[in-house]
Write a protein that holds these residues in place. Sequence first.
Motif, PDB file in Angstrom:
ATOM      1  N   ASP A 213      25.230  12.569  86.547  1.00 31.70           N
ATOM      2  CA  ASP A 213      26.505  13.236  86.280  1.00 31.70           C
ATOM      3  C   ASP A 213      26.414  14.740  86.479  1.00 31.70           C
ATOM      4  O   ASP A 213      27.442  15.417  86.634  1.00 31.70           O
ATOM      5  N   MET A 214      25.208  15.275  86.507  1.00 31.09           N
ATOM      6  CA  MET A 214      25.055  16.707  86.744  1.00 31.09           C
ATOM      7  C   MET A 214      25.489  17.099  88.153  1.00 31.09           C
ATOM      8  O   MET A 214      25.841  18.262  88.401  1.00 31.09           O
ATOM      9  N   LEU A 215      25.492  16.138  89.082  1.00 32.23           N
ATOM     10  CA  LEU A 215      25.934  16.438  90.444  1.00 32.23           C
ATOM     11  C   LEU A 215      27.404  16.839  90.474  1.00 32.23           C
ATOM     12  O   LEU A 215      27.818  17.646  91.319  1.00 32.23           O
ATOM     13  N   THR A 216      28.203  16.286  89.569  1.00 33.98           N
ATOM     14  CA  THR A 216      29.625  16.640  89.511  1.00 33.98           C
ATOM     15  C   THR A 216      29.935  17.610  88.375  1.00 33.98           C
ATOM     16  O   THR A 216      30.715  18.544  88.539  1.00 33.98           O
ATOM     17  N   LEU A 217      29.314  17.413  87.215  1.00 41.81           N
ATOM     18  CA  LEU A 217      29.586  18.284  86.066  1.00 41.81           C
ATOM     19  C   LEU A 217      28.815  19.596  86.145  1.00 41.81           C
ATOM     20  O   LEU A 217      29.193  20.584  85.514  1.00 41.81           O
ATOM     21  N   LYS A 218      27.728  19.597  86.897  1.00 41.24           N
ATOM     22  CA  LYS A 218      26.866  20.769  87.049  1.00 41.24           C
ATOM     23  C   LYS A 218      26.432  21.300  85.666  1.00 41.24           C
ATOM     24  O   LYS A 218      25.956  20.525  84.836  1.00 41.24           O
ATOM     25  N   ALA A 219      26.611  22.587  85.418  1.00 41.93           N
ATOM     26  CA  ALA A 219      26.079  23.161  84.177  1.00 41.93           C
ATOM     27  C   ALA A 219      26.795  22.654  82.928  1.00 41.93           C
ATOM     28  O   ALA A 219      26.283  22.816  81.818  1.00 41.93           O
TER      29      ALA A 219
ATOM     30  N   LYS B 273      28.618  28.919  81.667  1.00 43.78           N
ATOM     31  CA  LYS B 273      28.353  27.638  82.319  1.00 43.78           C
ATOM     32  C   LYS B 273      28.718  27.622  83.805  1.00 43.78           C
ATOM     33  O   LYS B 273      28.771  26.540  84.403  1.00 43.78           O
ATOM     34  N   ASN B 274      28.993  28.757  84.395  1.00 44.73           N
ATOM     35  CA  ASN B 274      29.505  28.743  85.779  1.00 44.73           C
ATOM     36  C   ASN B 274      28.602  29.426  86.799  1.00 44.73           C
ATOM     37  O   ASN B 274      29.025  29.734  87.908  1.00 44.73           O
ATOM     38  N   ARG B 275      27.328  29.630  86.456  1.00 47.63           N
ATOM     39  CA  ARG B 275      26.394  30.213  87.428  1.00 47.63           C
ATOM     40  C   ARG B 275      25.985  29.161  88.455  1.00 47.63           C
ATOM     41  O   ARG B 275      25.834  27.981  88.130  1.00 47.63           O
ATOM     42  N   SER B 276      25.763  29.576  89.672  1.00 48.89           N
ATOM     43  CA  SER B 276      25.399  28.641  90.731  1.00 48.89           C
ATOM     44  C   SER B 276      23.982  28.101  90.550  1.00 48.89           C
ATOM     45  O   SER B 276      23.684  26.966  90.932  1.00 48.89           O
ATOM     46  N   ASN B 277      23.102  28.901  89.963  1.00 50.61           N
ATOM     47  CA  ASN B 277      21.739  28.454  89.681  1.00 50.61           C
ATOM     48  C   ASN B 277      21.719  27.789  88.311  1.00 50.61           C
ATOM     49  O   ASN B 277      22.006  28.429  87.296  1.00 50.61           O
ATOM     50  N   ILE B 278      21.382  26.508  88.270  1.00 49.75           N
ATOM     51  CA  ILE B 278      21.467  25.748  87.030  1.00 49.75           C
ATOM     52  C   ILE B 278      20.639  26.370  85.917  1.00 49.75           C
ATOM     53  O   ILE B 278      21.001  26.310  84.740  1.00 49.75           O
ATOM     54  N   PHE B 279      19.531  27.026  86.268  1.00 50.84           N
ATOM     55  CA  PHE B 279      18.635  27.581  85.261  1.00 50.84           C
ATOM     56  C   PHE B 279      19.177  28.854  84.617  1.00 50.84           C
ATOM     57  O   PHE B 279      18.641  29.313  83.604  1.00 50.84           O
TER      58      PHE B 279
ATOM     59  N   ASP C 230      20.225  21.842  93.529  1.00 49.78           N
ATOM     60  CA  ASP C 230      20.442  20.561  92.847  1.00 49.78           C
ATOM     61  C   ASP C 230      20.421  20.773  91.340  1.00 49.78           C
ATOM     62  O   ASP C 230      19.371  21.088  90.764  1.00 49.78           O
ATOM     63  N   PRO C 231      21.572  20.614  90.664  1.00 50.33           N
ATOM     64  CA  PRO C 231      21.612  20.846  89.214  1.00 50.33           C
ATOM     65  C   PRO C 231      20.719  19.888  88.430  1.00 50.33           C
ATOM     66  O   PRO C 231      20.326  20.192  87.303  1.00 50.33           O
ATOM     67  N   ARG C 232      20.371  18.753  89.024  1.00 51.10           N
ATOM     68  CA  ARG C 232      19.483  17.814  88.339  1.00 51.10           C
ATOM     69  C   ARG C 232      18.082  18.383  88.129  1.00 51.10           C
ATOM     70  O   ARG C 232      17.304  17.848  87.336  1.00 51.10           O
TER      71      ARG C 232
END
Length: 452
Positions: A275-281, A322-328, A205-207
């Motif tokens: 919006d992080m659910l769609t925009l992600k990082a 900005k394209n890593r799967s792990n938000i951190f 969850d990017p949130r």
Amino acid sequence: MSEYFDLIIQGNIVQEDTVVHNGVVAIRDGKIVDIFDRIGNLNAKEVIQANDCYVLPGAIDAHVHCYSSVDEGFTTASESAAAGGVTTIIEMPYDAPGLIGTEELFVKKKEQLESQSIVDMALLATIKPENGLDQIPLLAKQGACGFKLSMFNTDPNRFPRINDALLYDVFSEVAKTGLPVGVHAENDEIVRGFIKKYEILGEKDPRSHAWSRPKFAESIAVLTAMELAYWTGVHLHIYHCTFPRIFELVEYFKGMGTNITAETCTHYLTLTEEDMLTLKAKAKINPPLRSKEDADGLWKQLKNGMIDIVTSDHAPWTIDKKNRSNIFENASGAPGVEVLLPILYGEGVAKGKISIIDLVNLLSKKPAEIFGLSSQKGKLEKGMDADIVVLDPNQSWILDETKQHSSAGWSPYHHKRMQGKITHTFVRGNLVYDGEDVVGKPGDGQFIFAKH
């Protein structure tokens, strides 16, 4: 015999407290000669009829990172600025090669901008945590418009934390110069503890990035900085405030005579953690996006004058950051200087949330006053630099990230319908953007020496 000018612009002239409908700005030698209520027998080499358009003072973006990403730099960032109606950038001191914390590095950067920038720029400085206090008066003499410090350790070399004890010493020294000192206000210990708590969700969850930097991490840091400002008498500026309570606390300290100004950013007004659910990082920003209720509250505070300025916090990371799967594991920040004025107009003025007068105060007058640029910048008045933006309120357009000028190559507002189109941007009377193309050249921009 009528006067003759280099340039005349006719339209709805927006000043700090009034709009002169079908007024005229007359320009000679890069300065505003005067403002007239009609064109009469005025003559010029060039006349722009901007009927039904707003004629605005150029925006001043007081929060831009031209060199956090080595791919950006002064030229690309200033192209973005010109296309977005920003005629003066206030540049952050946290560059990828290292922070700007000495007189020598500051002078080098000043010379670099004057050969590379299209728009005008003022420069902030910072300090090295180990030995920076003696540089403060030297940097002030070189024309720094203020100092920026971080209460969070983003990067120990480029963007280090200044601990509370040193913060007090820096505030005390900066107070002697009359310059403002700004802070990135997030409590380091709280954020690091909460990252450990939420990092297990980084893939899911990017949130979780937003949850790892709770509101009280921001408000506790703000309170610490304001209390230190109270005791030292420094002018404190609080960067990128994300929710209404911060500005309520600022009002409280202002009521005790503390000299504090504070800003929010376009993304906190228009985006939320959902919006992080769609925009992600692409929506990973520090401090993070908050709730819709927080965004709505910020708009109300803009309207009632509780917020001093709005900035972009332009941080143009390329998509590979900005394209890593792990938000951190992604960089924090988003490109924004090109959309600062269009977003605030389209989402604010066009929707009736703020007035056009509010807009010019938030984007022009107040940033010039805070950072010592008001002898030249921030108003459409006789004797000021002819930094002018023409905006057609009747045009709408779709934002295409591939046509933005930043090296980032993306925008969190991709495909967003925008209301209000910039048709001209002038820096000191020189056209730098014609509504379609950036026509200014590297070297057109000047360093602005701050005067406090």
